[in-house]
Structures are given as C-alpha cells and as structure tokens.
Design a protein around this motif. Structure first.
Motif, PDB file in Angstrom:
ATOM      1  N   ILE A   1       0.699  -1.133  -0.084  1.00  0.00           N
ATOM      2  CA  ILE A   1       0.019   0.096   0.132  1.00  0.00           C
ATOM      3  C   ILE A   1       0.978   1.158  -0.071  1.00  0.00           C
ATOM      4  O   ILE A   1       0.528   2.240  -0.663  1.00  0.00           O
ATOM      5  CB  ILE A   1      -0.987   0.061   1.208  1.00  0.00           C
ATOM      6  N   PHE A   2       1.973   1.120   0.867  1.00  0.00           N
ATOM      7  CA  PHE A   2       2.995   2.355   0.792  1.00  0.00           C
ATOM      8  C   PHE A   2       3.471   2.639  -0.659  1.00  0.00           C
ATOM      9  O   PHE A   2       3.459   3.668  -1.075  1.00  0.00           O
ATOM     10  CB  PHE A   2       4.176   1.940   1.503  1.00  0.00           C
ATOM     11  N   GLU A   3       3.749   1.679  -1.244  1.00  0.00           N
ATOM     12  CA  GLU A   3       4.347   1.696  -2.596  1.00  0.00           C
ATOM     13  C   GLU A   3       3.323   2.326  -3.652  1.00  0.00           C
ATOM     14  O   GLU A   3       3.341   3.376  -4.272  1.00  0.00           O
ATOM     15  CB  GLU A   3       4.658   0.550  -3.342  1.00  0.00           C
ATOM     16  N   GLY A   4       2.071   1.836  -3.505  1.00  0.00           N
ATOM     17  CA  GLY A   4       0.898   2.369  -3.960  1.00  0.00           C
ATOM     18  C   GLY A   4       0.750   3.928  -4.025  1.00  0.00           C
ATOM     19  O   GLY A   4       0.488   4.648  -4.736  1.00  0.00           O
ATOM     20  N   ALA A   5       0.950   4.282  -2.663  1.00  0.00           N
ATOM     21  CA  ALA A   5       0.855   5.682  -2.379  1.00  0.00           C
ATOM     22  C   ALA A   5       1.838   6.483  -2.812  1.00  0.00           C
ATOM     23  O   ALA A   5       1.802   7.815  -3.470  1.00  0.00           O
ATOM     24  CB  ALA A   5       0.888   5.807  -0.684  1.00  0.00           C
ATOM     25  N   LEU A   6       2.948   6.099  -2.905  1.00  0.00           N
ATOM     26  CA  LEU A   6       4.143   6.741  -3.653  1.00  0.00           C
ATOM     27  C   LEU A   6       3.814   6.946  -5.123  1.00  0.00           C
ATOM     28  O   LEU A   6       4.069   8.092  -5.467  1.00  0.00           O
ATOM     29  CB  LEU A   6       5.505   5.854  -3.634  1.00  0.00           C
ATOM     30  N   ILE A   7       3.311   6.102  -5.877  1.00  0.00           N
ATOM     31  CA  ILE A   7       2.964   6.127  -7.449  1.00  0.00           C
ATOM     32  C   ILE A   7       1.850   7.190  -7.350  1.00  0.00           C
ATOM     33  O   ILE A   7       1.851   8.070  -8.082  1.00  0.00           O
ATOM     34  CB  ILE A   7       2.729   4.711  -7.807  1.00  0.00           C
ATOM     35  N   THR A   8       0.845   6.994  -6.511  1.00  0.00           N
ATOM     36  CA  THR A   8      -0.451   7.937  -6.690  1.00  0.00           C
ATOM     37  C   THR A   8      -0.068   9.310  -6.459  1.00  0.00           C
ATOM     38  O   THR A   8      -0.179  10.293  -7.030  1.00  0.00           O
ATOM     39  CB  THR A   8      -1.369   7.585  -5.501  1.00  0.00           C
ATOM     40  N   GLU A   9       1.045   9.787  -5.497  1.00  0.00           N
ATOM     41  CA  GLU A   9       1.299  11.037  -5.121  1.00  0.00           C
ATOM     42  C   GLU A   9       2.266  11.599  -6.354  1.00  0.00           C
ATOM     43  O   GLU A   9       1.831  12.790  -6.549  1.00  0.00           O
ATOM     44  CB  GLU A   9       2.295  10.991  -3.927  1.00  0.00           C
ATOM     45  N   ILE A  10       2.857  10.559  -6.949  1.00  0.00           N
ATOM     46  CA  ILE A  10       3.754  11.239  -8.235  1.00  0.00           C
ATOM     47  C   ILE A  10       2.759  11.706  -9.043  1.00  0.00           C
ATOM     48  O   ILE A  10       2.860  12.710  -9.833  1.00  0.00           O
ATOM     49  CB  ILE A  10       4.300  10.343  -8.782  1.00  0.00           C
ATOM     50  N   LEU A  11       1.709  10.893  -9.534  1.00  0.00           N
ATOM     51  CA  LEU A  11       0.871  11.035 -10.434  1.00  0.00           C
ATOM     52  C   LEU A  11      -0.089  12.333 -10.271  1.00  0.00           C
ATOM     53  O   LEU A  11      -0.274  13.210 -11.181  1.00  0.00           O
ATOM     54  CB  LEU A  11      -0.227   9.812 -10.762  1.00  0.00           C
ATOM     55  N   PHE A  12      -0.475  12.500  -9.117  1.00  0.00           N
ATOM     56  CA  PHE A  12      -1.453  13.791  -8.655  1.00  0.00           C
ATOM     57  C   PHE A  12      -0.744  14.840  -8.191  1.00  0.00           C
ATOM     58  O   PHE A  12      -1.060  15.834  -7.740  1.00  0.00           O
ATOM     59  CB  PHE A  12      -2.433  13.008  -7.888  1.00  0.00           C
ATOM     60  N   ALA A  13       0.718  14.697  -8.397  1.00  0.00           N
ATOM     61  CA  ALA A  13       1.558  15.684  -7.741  1.00  0.00           C
ATOM     62  C   ALA A  13       1.101  16.273  -6.315  1.00  0.00           C
ATOM     63  O   ALA A  13       1.007  17.243  -5.852  1.00  0.00           O
ATOM     64  CB  ALA A  13       1.642  17.027  -8.770  1.00  0.00           C
ATOM     65  N   TYR A  14       0.903  14.993  -5.350  1.00  0.00           N
ATOM     66  CA  TYR A  14       0.459  15.487  -4.164  1.00  0.00           C
ATOM     67  C   TYR A  14       1.599  15.456  -3.440  1.00  0.00           C
ATOM     68  O   TYR A  14       2.585  14.747  -3.555  1.00  0.00           O
ATOM     69  CB  TYR A  14      -0.264  13.917  -3.889  1.00  0.00           C
ATOM     70  N   PRO A  15       1.712  16.432  -2.549  1.00  0.00           N
ATOM     71  CA  PRO A  15       3.177  16.833  -1.774  1.00  0.00           C
ATOM     72  C   PRO A  15       3.568  16.132  -1.013  1.00  0.00           C
ATOM     73  O   PRO A  15       4.520  16.474   0.025  1.00  0.00           O
ATOM     74  CB  PRO A  15       2.579  18.362  -1.257  1.00  0.00           C
ATOM     75  N   GLY A  16       3.279  14.611  -1.092  1.00  0.00           N
ATOM     76  CA  GLY A  16       3.991  13.877  -0.076  1.00  0.00           C
ATOM     77  C   GLY A  16       5.346  13.151  -0.444  1.00  0.00           C
ATOM     78  O   GLY A  16       5.924  13.825  -1.015  1.00  0.00           O
ATOM     79  N   LEU A  17       5.787  12.090   0.286  1.00  0.00           N
ATOM     80  CA  LEU A  17       6.929  11.526   0.108  1.00  0.00           C
ATOM     81  C   LEU A  17       7.293  11.366  -1.496  1.00  0.00           C
ATOM     82  O   LEU A  17       8.360  11.385  -2.186  1.00  0.00           O
ATOM     83  CB  LEU A  17       7.324  10.270   0.767  1.00  0.00           C
ATOM     84  N   GLY A  18       6.220  10.662  -1.999  1.00  0.00           N
ATOM     85  CA  GLY A  18       6.291  10.374  -3.670  1.00  0.00           C
ATOM     86  C   GLY A  18       6.668  11.312  -4.349  1.00  0.00           C
ATOM     87  O   GLY A  18       7.558  11.198  -5.302  1.00  0.00           O
ATOM     88  N   PHE A  19       6.109  12.442  -4.284  1.00  0.00           N
ATOM     89  CA  PHE A  19       6.202  13.469  -4.932  1.00  0.00           C
ATOM     90  C   PHE A  19       7.804  14.216  -4.835  1.00  0.00           C
ATOM     91  O   PHE A  19       8.481  14.404  -5.723  1.00  0.00           O
ATOM     92  CB  PHE A  19       5.149  14.905  -4.672  1.00  0.00           C
ATOM     93  N   VAL A  20       8.314  14.108  -3.615  1.00  0.00           N
ATOM     94  CA  VAL A  20       9.647  14.377  -3.231  1.00  0.00           C
ATOM     95  C   VAL A  20      10.488  13.446  -3.991  1.00  0.00           C
ATOM     96  O   VAL A  20      11.328  13.924  -4.675  1.00  0.00           O
ATOM     97  CB  VAL A  20       9.987  14.227  -1.719  1.00  0.00           C
ATOM     98  N   LEU A  21      10.052  12.150  -3.828  1.00  0.00           N
ATOM     99  CA  LEU A  21      10.937  11.323  -4.614  1.00  0.00           C
ATOM    100  C   LEU A  21      11.113  11.572  -6.216  1.00  0.00           C
ATOM    101  O   LEU A  21      12.072  11.371  -6.788  1.00  0.00           O
ATOM    102  CB  LEU A  21      10.323   9.810  -4.307  1.00  0.00           C
ATOM    103  N   TYR A  22       9.982  11.742  -6.856  1.00  0.00           N
ATOM    104  CA  TYR A  22       9.861  11.860  -8.113  1.00  0.00           C
ATOM    105  C   TYR A  22      10.558  13.137  -8.584  1.00  0.00           C
ATOM    106  O   TYR A  22      11.457  13.079  -9.881  1.00  0.00           O
ATOM    107  CB  TYR A  22       8.266  12.261  -8.467  1.00  0.00           C
ATOM    108  N   ASN A  23      10.460  14.355  -8.019  1.00  0.00           N
ATOM    109  CA  ASN A  23      11.451  15.411  -8.279  1.00  0.00           C
ATOM    110  C   ASN A  23      12.830  15.078  -8.093  1.00  0.00           C
ATOM    111  O   ASN A  23      13.566  15.418  -9.059  1.00  0.00           O
ATOM    112  CB  ASN A  23      11.211  16.737  -7.390  1.00  0.00           C
TER     113      ASN A  23
END
Lengths: 307, 332
Positions: B268-290
């Motif tokens: 689920i955590f991995e899913g959250a990372l991907i989702t945050e990247i896609l929706f530019a949601y300012p969480g860890l996933g987006f930090v990771l993407y940048n």
C-alpha cells in the motif's frame, strides 16, 4: 500436464476467459514479427497525431509512430522483460525455498530471517534508487534482471512451506524407509507436487513484473527508446496526450496492460481453485446431493493435490 | 512475562533485523554500481547551469562524504551508520543548501495522512463487503461484486490512478489533479475542506486496489468460516443474519486480516508513492519524483531509508497490537 490444462479450460470459467485474453496477447506478439516497421525505427514513419482510422487502426502518436504496430512490439517487449524477471526471481526463490526446506537447521534460520526482512522492505524505493543510479545505461534486459532480483522472497517462502509439508507426508517416510536416495525422492516423489504450484506462482510473477515494468517506465527509469507498454504510457503523458485531445495514444497502452494482467490473473485464479483443496471441498459440499457417486474419486484427487 | 519472551521480543528483533538489512542494502547499492554517482551528478548539474565554484566544491565534498566513497568499505559503513544515527542525511543537490531531512519532513505529514486514511477506509470496507459477499455467496449482487473485484484486483496502482486521473481530472474536470490543498494552512473548515477535496482522487486510487485485495481475502476467509458448526447453530437458533455476519463471522475473520495488514502495508505504501507522483500530491512520492528528475541521490536514499524504517515500524506496531485483539496469543 495437457489433460490438466484441458480440464481447466473445460471446468474453470476464469481459466477459460484468462487464456482467451492471453490468446489475443499472443496474437499481438505473433503480429509483431510481421510488422511493416523495424522495431528500432518506429518513430517519424507516419503522419503525426492522427486519430484512429482505417489506415491507422489505433491512430498515431506525436512522434509519428503507428500506435497499433508499436503496441505489438510493446506487448512483446514487456513480456520478454517479465520472462527475464520471472525466471530470475523464481529461480532464486525455488532454490532458496527448497534448500532451506530440505536442509533446515541453521541454514534455514538464516535464510528465513533474510527472507522475512526482504518481504517487509518496500521494494519500489530501492528499485528506484538502483534504476536512477543506472539511468542512461538501462536496457530492457537489465530492467528485467533488476525486477527479478527483487521478487524472490515471497516465492521462496511458499516453496519452503511446500517442501516442509511434503517432508512430513507418509509417502516420504515410506520412500525413506524403503531405501530411496534423497535426490530420487526429491525428483520422483516431490517435484510432481511442486511443479503445479510453480505454474501458479510463475503466473503471479508475471503480474508483479508487468506492474513494475509499467511503473518504472512511467517514471522514466527504463530504456525509453524501446517500445514497451510502460514507455508508451510515458511518452503519451510526456506529450500531454490527455490534455491535447489525443486520448487514443494513452488509452491503447492502458487497455493493453489491463488485458495482460487480467489474462494472467484469471488464469492463476483458475489454477488456484484447482489446486486449493479447501475450495474444492466447498464446491464438493455444494454439489454433494447431485453427484454423490462421483464423490469418492474426486476425494482421491483432492488428496493428490492437497499441500 | 511469557508473552514478552515468546511474542514481543522476537518481533522487535525481527524489526531491528529488517532495518539493518534494509539500510545495509541502501548502503551497498550505490557502491555496487559501475558509475561514480558523485561525478555523474556533478557533471549533469554543471552541464546546463553555471554554479558557484565554491558550491560545486562543497557539493562534491558533501556527495563524496554521504556516499562515503573515501576509505575502505568497512570504514565507510561505520561512518554511514554513525551519521544516520545522528539523523544526518546530507544536503539536497536539487535545492542545494536545504537539508534532506527538512525536505522529507515537509512531505511526510501528507503521506502519513493519506496512508492512514486510505488504510482505515479500505480495510473496513474490504473486510465488511468480503464478509457479506462470502456469507451470501449465492446472491446475484455478491457474484457481480466478485467479478468486478477480480477485474480490478490485478491492475497495477499506477494504471488505476491514471484512469481516475484521465476520467475525473482531465475529462470531467471535477477534481483537481495537482497539489494537496489551497490557501494558507490553518485549522479552519475552509482549509480542511480543500485538503479533503484535493486528496479525494489520490485516496480513491489507493482505496480501490486495497479494497479489492482485502475483499478477496475476506471472502475466502468467510467461506471457510461459515462452514463451522457455530454458524449453523446460530442460524438454527434464529439469530438475526446481521448479527451472525457482523458479530460472529466477520469478527473471526478479522484476526488474520490484521496480521495480513502488516504484511500488505509495504504494498500500500508503494501504491501511495505512485499515486502521489501522478497527482503531484506533496507527500514523499512527489519528493521522490522530483529527486529522480534532478538525479538528487541524497533525497532518493533518504526516502528509501525512511520508507524502510517507516514500513517496518508500522508493521511492528500492528504486530504488537495483535495480542490485544487475540486473547489466545495473550494467554498462551
């Protein structure tokens, strides 16, 4: 083997449906060998941004690729990546699982704690770390290897528990007491039980690696010049196909991914139902009134498949 | 005392081992690669921009020090740990003087919020629907539900999120597709409502997949559970069906679901990372993407480390809560 598959197609609707979908996928792969384009030179071949028409069944992309023929290559490449990943992941998993199941003792303990740790560790950030360090030198094949190297912990645990239960079965003891060598027991007595599980396991391995291929390619961490389903999605979003009204460029790969994973998943559901004795018992008790005479032969079969 | 020795202690040991293995892996990975990440990174950064030479020198120092590429492997490993235990993750290369720990700390509350909400929602709905569908497995609606779930379940998180993004964000345009909130952060309804509004699609994309997973498991567990005598007895005693499902069957299937939640947490955590990247949601996933785009290895390593520690700790907490729920573990 073939009778098993025939039975599955006959009796399991999900297996039948899944294999039907995978047949379409297989047709796409075969078509890719008769493509009018060269797999390495798909770009700038046709007019850009054309909607689906008789000439271009699925339209064309912003880079001048024919979406239909790109998809045929993409399906082939994504599956080759998955095959590499599954072969590596299951290879390590089967070896480790069977070794720790048969050896036991200290080796088993160390192996199990390592496996438990690897199950817990979230794989995506680690794979992203590796892929971003190797970026630029990633090929399709190294992507497959990378995915495979991270997908052995779960399978190895399953194979270990299989081996552990097989070891305690009566027929194993019989074989041991009648003087059969360990290697022969493993090959003659135990492998026939493990192989069907391997089949179901391999199929679920495909699900994982297709998902990871798509995700990593979407992040731009794969070889972006070779067409895979993931890179098709990457380029479609790169050229803003959703907002520019060229939805076909992105819908085609999305539907392709969904069909591929659905095909594999339905097949594994069918296989799982076939292998799971509990589900068979539930079905048996549901039909008990109708085919009572059959009951005994079916039960015997259950025992054969029981873990 | 017995519980401590047989249940709690092994779990804490396992937790420590996971973190040890995970952190060692993040230590080894950059070193096994044939490239020198420091040169790669500096080269990429100075190729397109003119940077203050002092900054380049200190960046190189910081990078060499964090990757610890001086000294023997063992020395590097020791230093890596000692810095880590002080909470020092180095500085970001993308936004140079900012500390990695600050950048990650800014994204963390968003991810934690998104994850807790989605896990609670998906777990409850999944267990409940699965129990219903397992109990009434012959009804038409339950079979329809199961077909739907079977189609949704194998689809990767990225694809679910992408489809929602296209339909609700780009085509119908009823939900925002970028960011986490609007306006100044404050504890007013106005601000909180924008947080909910912006978080809806990202949360939905995780919830769909997670419910499907929970549902399939809950239904399988319920199917075996209702074969028990007590269910038949309750039915014969004319206990209301609602009560049988909620208080007897669902309650019994909840225990394995709690254990499994611990195991599924990473996914689920991995899913959250991907989702945050896609929706530019300012969480860890987006930090990771940048960080991926800026080749900001320090941040990628920081996120990887934090996610290993975070996921392992979350699993430990769920595991430790287990005896509270299951009296059999307590009394053994």
């Amino acid at each position: 083997m073939f009778t098993t598959i025939r039975d599955l197609i006959k009796f399991s609707p999900s297996f039948r449906f899944g294999s039907l979908i995978l047949l379409i996928v297989a047709v796409m792969i075969v078509l890719s060998f008769f493509s009018p384009y060269d797999p390495g030179k798909l770009r700038r071949k046709v007019k850009r941004n054309q909607p689906p028409s008789a000439a271009f069944v699925f339209g064309t992309t912003s880079q001048g690729e024919d979406v239909f023929w790109s998809t045929t290559f993409a399906v082939r490449n994504t599956l080759s990546i998955s095959i590499i990943a599954v072969a590596i992941g299951r290879g390590i998993g089967v070896m480790l699982g069977m070794l720790s199941g048969y050896f036991g003792g200290i080796f088993d303990r160390i192996a199990q704690s390592t496996v438990e740790s690897f199950i817990v560790i979230p794989r995506l950030p680690l794979i992203i770390l590796i892929a971003s360090i190797l970026r630029g030198s990633m090929t399709m094949y190294s992507l497959g290897i990378l995915i495979g190297l991270f997908d052995w912990a779960h399978p190895s645990k399953r194979y270990r528990s299989q081996v552990l239960s097989l070891r305690e079965r009566d027929f194993t003891h019989t074989a041991v007491f009648s003087g059969m060598s360990t290697v022969r027991i493993v090959i003659r007595e135990h492998l026939p039980f493990i192989i069907p599980y391997m089949l179901a396991d391999v199929i679920s391995g495909f699900l994982f690696s297709i998902g990871f291929e798509v995700t990593l390619s979407y992040l731009g961490l794969a070889d972006l010049d070779s067409p895979t389903v993931g890179t098709m999605i990457y380029w479609a979003t790169y050229y803003q196909s959703v907002f520019a009204g060229r939805a076909w460029v992105i819908i085609v790969p999305i539907v392709t991914v969904v069909l591929m994973v659905l095909g594999f998943y339905l097949m594994s559901v069918g296989l799982g139902e076939y292998l799971d004795p509990r589900k068979r018992l539930v079905r048996l008790s549901a039909h008990v009134g109708e085919d009572a005479p059959d009951d005994d032969s079916r039960k015997e079969e259950d025992e054969i498949w029981a873990p | 005392m017995n519980l401590l020795r047989t249940y709690i202690l092994p779990r804490i040991l396992q937790w420590a081992l996971v973190i040890f293995v995970g952190i060692s892996a993040t230590f080894l990975i950059p070193r096994l690669s044939p490239y020198n990440p420091v040169d790669e990174m500096i080269g990429r950064m100075t190729a397109f921009a003119s940077i203050d030479p002092h900054a380049v020198v200190s960046m190189r120092e910081s990078a060499t020090a964090l990757f610890g590429l001086d000294g023997t492997l063992l020395e590097q490993y020791g230093r890596f740990w000692s810095r880590l235990l002080q909470g020092d993750l180095g500085v970001s290369f993308g936004n140079f003087p900012r500390k990695v720990s600050d950048i990650i700390a800014a994204g963390l509350p968003w991810s934690v919020g998104l994850l807790t909400t989605t896990i609670i929602i998906s777990w409850t709905i999944g267990v409940f629907l699965g129990a219903l569908a397992g109990y009434f497995h012959n009804r038409r609606w339950s079979q329809f539900l199961e077909r739907f779930v079977v189609v949704v379940y194998p689809v990767p998180y990225l694809i679910t999120a992408l489809v929602l993004f296209i339909i609700f964000g780009a085509w119908l345009q009823i939900f925002p597709i970028m960011g986490g909130s609007r306006g100044e952060p404050a504890l007013t309804w106005k601000y909180i409502s924008t947080v909910l509004y912006f978080g809806f699609l990202p949360a939905l994309s995780i919830v769909i997949g997670a419910i499907a997973f929970r549902f399939i498991m809950a239904k399988a567990l319920t199917t075996t559970e209702i074969a028990n005598d007590y269910v038949q007895y309750a039915e014969l005693a004319a206990v209301p069906k609602r009560k049988i499902i909620l208080f007897y069957v669902a309650r019994n299937t909840m225990l394995p679901q709690v254990t499994d939640l611990a195991l599924a947490f990473g996914a689920i955590f991995e899913g959250a990372l991907i989702t945050e990247i896609l929706f530019a949601y300012p969480g860890l996933g987006f930090v990771l993407y940048n960080a991926i785009y800026n080749a900001d290895y320090n941040i990628i390593m920081g996120v990887a480390l934090l996610s290993i520690v975070g996921v392992a700790t979350a699993m430990l907490i769920i595991d430790l809560l287990y005896p509270v729920l299951d009296p059999r573990v307590r009394l053994r």
